[in-house]
Design an enzyme around this catalytic site. Structure first.
Site, PDB file in Angstrom:
ATOM      1  N   SER A 121       0.829  -1.208   0.000  1.00 31.35           N
ATOM      2  CA  SER A 121       0.000   0.000   0.000  1.00 31.35           C
ATOM      3  C   SER A 121       0.855   1.245   0.000  1.00 31.35           C
ATOM      4  CB  SER A 121      -0.850   0.068   1.266  1.00 31.35           C
ATOM      5  OG  SER A 121      -1.544  -1.110   1.471  1.00 31.35           O
ATOM      6  N   HIS A 142      -0.988  -2.557  -7.084  1.00 32.09           N
ATOM      7  CA  HIS A 142      -1.719  -2.271  -5.845  1.00 32.09           C
ATOM      8  C   HIS A 142      -3.227  -2.343  -6.085  1.00 32.09           C
ATOM      9  CE1 HIS A 142      -2.878   0.716  -2.482  1.00 32.09           C
ATOM     10  NE2 HIS A 142      -2.867  -0.514  -2.033  1.00 32.09           N
ATOM     11  N   GLU A 154      -3.279   0.271  -9.037  1.00 28.60           N
ATOM     12  CA  GLU A 154      -2.196   1.244  -9.233  1.00 28.60           C
ATOM     13  C   GLU A 154      -0.967   0.474  -9.701  1.00 28.60           C
ATOM     14  OE1 GLU A 154      -2.648   4.907  -6.118  1.00 28.60           O
ATOM     15  OE2 GLU A 154      -2.082   3.000  -5.242  1.00 28.60           O
ATOM     16  N   ASN A 193      -3.565   6.111  -1.622  1.00 33.32           N
ATOM     17  CA  ASN A 193      -3.372   6.172  -0.169  1.00 33.32           C
ATOM     18  C   ASN A 193      -2.787   7.493   0.290  1.00 33.32           C
ATOM     19  OD1 ASN A 193      -4.536   3.817   0.734  1.00 33.32           O
ATOM     20  ND2 ASN A 193      -2.708   2.600   0.338  1.00 33.32           N
TER      21      ASN A 193
HETATM   22  N1  3HC Z   1     -17.574 -10.611  -6.678  1.00 32.49           N
HETATM   23  C1  3HC Z   1     -18.293  -9.779  -7.453  1.00 32.49           C
HETATM   24  N2  3HC Z   1     -19.147  -8.842  -6.975  1.00 32.49           N
HETATM   25  C2  3HC Z   1     -19.324  -8.801  -5.667  1.00 32.49           C
HETATM   26  C3  3HC Z   1     -18.611  -9.664  -4.780  1.00 32.49           C
HETATM   27  C4  3HC Z   1     -17.704 -10.595  -5.349  1.00 32.49           C
HETATM   28  N3  3HC Z   1     -16.999 -11.435  -4.605  1.00 32.49           N
HETATM   29  N4  3HC Z   1     -18.970  -9.348  -3.523  1.00 32.49           N
HETATM   30  C5  3HC Z   1     -19.857  -8.336  -3.604  1.00 32.49           C
HETATM   31  N5  3HC Z   1     -20.069  -8.010  -4.899  1.00 32.49           N
HETATM   32  C6  3HC Z   1     -20.906  -6.930  -5.423  1.00 32.49           C
HETATM   33  C7  3HC Z   1     -22.355  -6.975  -4.909  1.00 32.49           C
HETATM   34  O1  3HC Z   1     -23.108  -7.827  -5.723  1.00 32.49           O
HETATM   35  C8  3HC Z   1     -22.784  -5.529  -5.053  1.00 32.49           C
HETATM   36  O2  3HC Z   1     -23.084  -5.262  -6.402  1.00 32.49           O
HETATM   37  P1  3HC Z   1     -24.266  -4.229  -6.838  1.00 32.49           P
HETATM   38  O3  3HC Z   1     -23.782  -2.863  -6.372  1.00 32.49           O
HETATM   39  O4  3HC Z   1     -24.312  -4.342  -8.320  1.00 32.49           O
HETATM   40  O5  3HC Z   1     -25.471  -4.696  -6.133  1.00 32.49           O
HETATM   41  C9  3HC Z   1     -21.520  -4.760  -4.727  1.00 32.49           C
HETATM   42  O6  3HC Z   1     -20.432  -5.674  -4.957  1.00 32.49           O
HETATM   43  C10 3HC Z   1     -21.483  -4.291  -3.272  1.00 32.49           C
HETATM   44  O7  3HC Z   1     -21.495  -5.427  -2.405  1.00 32.49           O
HETATM   45  P2  3HC Z   1     -22.447  -5.579  -1.132  1.00 32.49           P
HETATM   46  O8  3HC Z   1     -23.892  -5.310  -1.520  1.00 32.49           O
HETATM   47  O9  3HC Z   1     -22.146  -6.886  -0.509  1.00 32.49           O
HETATM   48  O10 3HC Z   1     -21.975  -4.519  -0.113  1.00 32.49           O
HETATM   49  P3  3HC Z   1     -22.268  -2.955   0.013  1.00 32.49           P
HETATM   50  O11 3HC Z   1     -23.234  -2.451  -0.997  1.00 32.49           O
HETATM   51  O12 3HC Z   1     -22.535  -2.748   1.451  1.00 32.49           O
HETATM   52  O13 3HC Z   1     -20.836  -2.350  -0.371  1.00 32.49           O
HETATM   53  C11 3HC Z   1     -18.493  -2.089  -0.280  1.00 32.49           C
HETATM   54  C12 3HC Z   1     -19.704  -2.745   0.332  1.00 32.49           C
HETATM   55  C13 3HC Z   1     -18.233  -2.700  -1.670  1.00 32.49           C
HETATM   56  C14 3HC Z   1     -17.325  -2.420   0.626  1.00 32.49           C
HETATM   57  C15 3HC Z   1     -18.742  -0.569  -0.436  1.00 32.49           C
HETATM   58  O14 3HC Z   1     -19.211  -0.047   0.785  1.00 32.49           O
HETATM   59  C16 3HC Z   1     -17.509   0.180  -0.830  1.00 32.49           C
HETATM   60  O15 3HC Z   1     -17.124   0.198  -1.997  1.00 32.49           O
HETATM   61  N6  3HC Z   1     -16.835   0.825   0.168  1.00 32.49           N
HETATM   62  C17 3HC Z   1     -15.617   1.552  -0.057  1.00 32.49           C
HETATM   63  C18 3HC Z   1     -14.461   0.612  -0.072  1.00 32.49           C
HETATM   64  C19 3HC Z   1     -13.162   1.309  -0.321  1.00 32.49           C
HETATM   65  O16 3HC Z   1     -13.046   2.519  -0.367  1.00 32.49           O
HETATM   66  N7  3HC Z   1     -12.100   0.505  -0.469  1.00 32.49           N
HETATM   67  C20 3HC Z   1     -10.787   1.000  -0.689  1.00 32.49           C
HETATM   68  C21 3HC Z   1     -10.014   0.845   0.576  1.00 32.49           C
HETATM   69  S1  3HC Z   1      -8.369   1.448   0.400  1.00 32.49           S
HETATM   70  C22 3HC Z   1      -7.514   0.094  -0.064  1.00 32.49           C
HETATM   71  O17 3HC Z   1      -7.999  -0.993  -0.221  1.00 32.49           O
HETATM   72  C23 3HC Z   1      -6.075   0.311  -0.298  1.00 32.49           C
HETATM   73  C24 3HC Z   1      -5.239  -0.338   0.774  1.00 32.49           C
HETATM   74  O18 3HC Z   1      -3.909  -0.218   0.386  1.00 32.49           O
HETATM   75  C25 3HC Z   1      -5.404   0.279   2.139  1.00 32.49           C
END
Ligand code: 3HC
Length: 286
Positions: A121, A142, A154, A193
């Site tokens: 990250s 990333h 990334e 990040n």
């Molecule tokens: N494969 C395919 N699709 C999937 C899946 C999988 N394994 N799991 C879930 N999905 C789909 C669902 O079907 C849903 O699709 P839809 O929008 O078409 O209905 C969508 O993904 C969202 O899933 P959920 O309904 O289960 O969950 P939520 O709607 O509550 O969303 C979340 C959860 C996806 C985590 C959303 O809240 C989100 O995007 N949050 C922000 C996450 C973020 O910012 N991440 C970046 C973090 S920083 C990082 O990772 C970098 C590191 O270095 C720190």
């Protein structure tokens, strides 16, 4: 085309399992290496549950799920990477662990033109590349959590990354995995990040100062700015330990106050409150 069909993933935690899943779903043969049998069992469960979720959500057919799973094999021996054309490291964001992992990957991989990639990250790729015998073939790839859902990769080159390595890594991420690829220079935190973590740290400082509750801060960003989740729930999702490691890397590199970890974050990590994965963070998950 990248010509990459055989992929290795080191580490099958939150990120490694997601990376292995998207590679297998894209048709690659994936070998996942974890440090012991119970880590393998946990990784396999994580990956299977995510595939099941994709099927339940109508994103993946049952046959495609089975085919993806059949393309993944697990091992506790790093020699399983010998014939891999691309190895993606996804061990915890601790510099000594990453460097040790790359020494072992470098020794295990036999293919002369194999690409060694890190999902770090925030740790500079040059530092990681320097411990290998082939720094020209080391890149940052990333991914973002949850990997099967979020579209971004990334792509980070060090001063020594070769043009062919960069191009093949891009072709794999964009062409095979169908991710949106953005290029980032080799600076701690890369692009996302470097922007995201100061925002998460600011939210933690707000809680620390008693400015507003975690729930209200999150509700503010979800309802006022249409973010899918607020910064404290996102910190819980990413893992407080990971946010702390990234903050430390950023602070070490830039020495800017907005990258300095708040005391509350350090105390919560020391107390084992790591967010969703430990059951406790800014919210409870049990
Ligand atoms: N494969 C395919 N699709 C999937 C899946 C999988 N394994 N799991 C879930 N999905 C789909 C669902 O079907 C849903 O699709 P839809 O929008 O078409 O209905 C969508 O993904 C969202 O899933 P959920 O309904 O289960 O969950 P939520 O709607 O509550 O969303 C979340 C959860 C996806 C985590 C959303 O809240 C989100 O995007 N949050 C922000 C996450 C973020 O910012 N991440 C970046 C973090 S920083 C990082 O990772 C970098 C590191 O270095 C720190």
């Amino acid at each position: 085309m990248s010509g990459i069909e055989r992929v290795g993933v080191l580490g099958c935690g939150l990120m490694g399992a997601g990376i292995a899943e998207v590679c297998a779903r894209a048709g690659s043969a994936v070998v996942v290496v974890e440090f012991d049998d119970s880590a393998v069992a946990n990784g396999r469960t994580r990956l299977t549950q995510s595939l099941d979720k994709a099927v339940a959500a109508g994103k993946l057919g049952g046959e495609d799920r089975d085919a993806a799973l059949a393309r993944v094999s697990f091992s506790t021996g790093i020699e399983a990477f010998a014939d891999r054309q691309l190895v993606i490291e996804a061990v915890p964001e601790i510099p000594e662990l990453k460097l040790a992992a790359f020494r072992r990957i470098d020794a295990a991989v036999r293919a002369p033109d194999a690409i060694l990639a890190s999902n770090t990250s925030s740790i500079p790729i040059s530092r990681i590349a320097a411990v290998t015998s082939r720094p020209g073939q080391v890149v940052g790839l990333h991914f973002f959590n949850p990997v099967p859902v979020l579209n971004l990769v990334e792509l980070v080159s060090s001063l020594l990354t070769g043009a062919e390595t960069l191009e093949r890594a891009r072709d794999y991420a964009a062409g095979t995995l169908r991710k949106k690829v953005i290029y980032a220079k080799d600076r701690a935190g890369f692009v996302v990040n470097a922007l995201l973590v100061p925002y998460l740290l600011s939210a933690i400082r707000m809680v620390e100062a008693g400015h507003a509750s975690a729930a209200d801060i999150d509700a503010g960003m979800v309802n006022g700015c249409a973010h899918p989740m607020g910064p404290l729930r996102l910190t819980d999702l990413v893992g407080l330990d990971t946010v702390l490691h990234v903050a430390n890397s950023l602070y070490e590199e830039f020495k800017e106050p907005h990258y300095a970890a708040p005391a509350l974050l350090m105390r919560m990590v020391e107390s084992g409150m790591l967010g969703r994965k430990s059951g406790h963070g800014f919210y409870n998950y049990e």
